[in-house]
Design a protein around this motif. Structure first.
Motif: not given
Length: 564
Positions: A131-132, A139-143, A155-157
């Motif tokens: 979730f954000d 962002s490509h990455s969620p919060s 692939g995660s950041r």
């Protein structure tokens, strides 16, 4: 360290401990925390301070039940309140465990009024596992995202990685599993953004815990045990300063470190439940228990080979040479402990002297009805099978035991006498008569402390390398243990002389009972037995020679051919 972006945050809330107090008060008022008052405990405050001020790579080892995951969930919320543009990745041993962390974090955001501004907006990611927060940028990455250690990490950041109990008993029990876990942890560096933070939250699961290696990878380790330790040197300078202060102020060994969380009586009950070695890991965070004096039963003293059900070599030779290591067996022993094949075995085979089965019935709770089948030949003991059944009276258990006795052509069965005044034998007799008629008796009543009795029985036999294990049993034992702590070889290598050393010792106790049956006959010299066997074979050959050369019509005065 704070990276404060939200300038509307009151100065007091820039100290995470103040935010933690407000979070605990909210949880206390909602009934999520049952405590006399909403204040976090001193250890929880100390962990909170370390989360905020500690280095970018740190390991928080705290006793089970202290609430380190809850504190860290609040920390994630606090960090996002200060800077909603951060990305957190939560990694645990299982996907379910990491999902619990992210779900709790999201519930705090939705239900805690102080975090109202962080609630996801329409169009943002808004699931429990990814979730954000409302003010977050694109962002490509969620919060916040949760994933299992064996899941898709690539692939995660993330700005911060929370490794919450990435080590479990199931993924760290053997050397091979620990190697796999170590390699997965290395992937964190590929995920982390420049200047990012990695925090491990954990409780050691084995004496060879992966957390012990993190010091060498540049992590600072801080340890909060449940009691003041008797020897602080065990922790190699990693004890939390608050614990060292308690010692400096005259705190006595075994005093509770956080009595608001677990008092002395509570810890005593947990120690009895976990067993001493389990308590040492789960509550004292002590992984220094691999001393030879403390753990006398070693896998390396065994001889392992495929066993024939009818006969065995008349003589064997043991070696600990590297060429004899069984590398593909699931090894749950201590670091460096290994299974070995025999260096040499005689080509001459003989039928076993006898086959014996010992049964240790379970009474109640989580114990197994365990059994061990051991055969003997010329002073060597051959362990054909060891295992356990859940339950003690069930027909499936009784039938299963009788079937095992039949499979191994057992001559005699003994059961542990300290159970139900003979009730087990009365229930078991009909099944034995139906499936495999043989002698059934109660064994001698034990008077010695269990741990010392088991060690006193097995250690001499193992030290002389007279205990031979069916190689197939190693894999079977590993696969049939519903929990690794029920494994025979796990119990064998963790047993100490201390009373209550293991929470579960059923399979090992059954093996000790079977070995004890043969101990009296073990006094005979194995070399002499083997020589007697060769002499018997020679006499048989001489008899055949007499019949073939001289015929069978010798006179009464010609008793043997040597008189001719």
């Amino acid at each position: 360290m704070h990276n404060v972006v939200n300038q509307n945050i009151p100065e007091e809330l820039k100290d995470f401990r103040n935010f933690l107090y407000l979070t605990w008060k909210f949880l206390w008022e909602s009934g999520a925390i049952t405590a006399p008052k909403p204040d976090p405990t001193p250890v929880q405050y100390d962990i909170a301070h370390y989360l905020q001020t500690g280095p970018r790579r740190k390991v928080i080892e705290a006793f089970r039940g202290v609430g380190k995951s809850w504190v860290t969930s609040a920390y994630v919320c606090w960090r996002l309140l200060l800077n909603p543009h951060l990305n957190f990745l939560v990694v645990s041993a299982s996907k379910d465990r990491s999902d619990q962390f992210s779900t709790f974090t999201k519930r705090l955001i939705y239900e805690f009024p102080l975090l109202r501004s962080l609630r996801p907006k329409q169009g943002q990611r808004d699931s429990n596992i990814m979730f954000d927060v409302g003010p977050a940028g694109i962002s490509h990455s969620p919060s916040v995202k949760s994933v299992g250690i064996t899941g898709q990490l690539t692939g995660s950041r993330a700005d911060e990685i929370i490794a919450d109990d990435v080590e479990s008993l199931n993924n760290s029990l053997t050397h091979a599993l620990r190697e796999q876990l170590s390699e997965r942890i290395k992937e964190f560096d590929a995920i982390l953004k420049p200047g990012g933070v990695i925090t491990f939250l954990g409780t050691p699961q084995t004496e060879m815990s992966i957390y012990n290696e993190l010091n060498e990878r540049g992590y600072e380790i801080r340890v909060w045990p449940a009691r003041i330790p008797q020897n602080d040197e065990t922790y190699k300078g990693n004890l939390a300063p608050m614990v060292m202060e308690k010692i400096a102020r005259g705190g006595q060994a075994r005093d509770p470190v956080d009595p608001q969380r677990f008092g002395d009586e509570d810890l005593n009950e947990r120690e009895a439940s976990y067993g001493r070695s389990g308590f040492a890991l789960q509550f004292m965070l002590d992984t220094s228990l691999s001393d030879a004096e403390k753990f006398p039963l070693k896998l390396s003293d065994l001889i392992c080979m495929p066993l024939d059900p009818e006969r065995a070599p008349v003589k064997l030779a043991w070696s600990s040479g590297p060429e004899y290591v069984i590398g593909d067996a699931p090894n749950v022993g201590m670091a460096g402990d290994k299974f070995y094949r025999p260096m040499w075995k005689s080509n001459d085979m003989a039928e076993y002297t006898g086959s014996f089965m010992f049964i240790d019935p379970s009474g109640r709770g989580q114990d197994e009805t365990s059994y061990a089948v051991v055969k003997m030949l010329h002073g060597w003991l051959f362990v054909m099978d060891v295992g356990g059944f859940k339950g003690g009276y069930e027909e499936a258990t009784l039938k299963g035991l009788a079937t095992i006795a039949a499979k191994h052509k057992v001559n005699e069965v003994w059961s542990e006498p300290n159970f139900g005044d003979g009730m087990f034998n009365e229930l078991f007799k009909p099944w034995l008569r139906r499936i495999h008629p043989c002698t059934l008796e109660e064994g001698p009543r034990a008077t010695q402390q269990k741990e010392r009795r088991i060690i006193d029985t097995l250690e001499p036999v193992m030290n002389q390398h007279r205990l031979v294990i069916d190689e197939r049993l190693i894999k079977k034992d590993y696969e049939t243990a519903s929990n690794p702590r029920y494994s025979l070889f796990y119990q064998m290598t963790r047993l100490t002389h201390d009373k209550g050393a293991l929470a579960h010792d059923d399979r090992l106790d059954a093996l000790a009972g079977a070995v004890a049956y043969w101990v009296e006959q073990m006094a005979q010299d194995a070399d002499k037995s083997a020589q007697d066997h060769y002499d018997q074979l020679l006499n048989m050959e001489l008899e055949k020679f007499k019949e073939n050369i001289l015929g069978s019509s010798l006179g009464e005065n010609e008793q043997t051919w040597v008189h001719l």
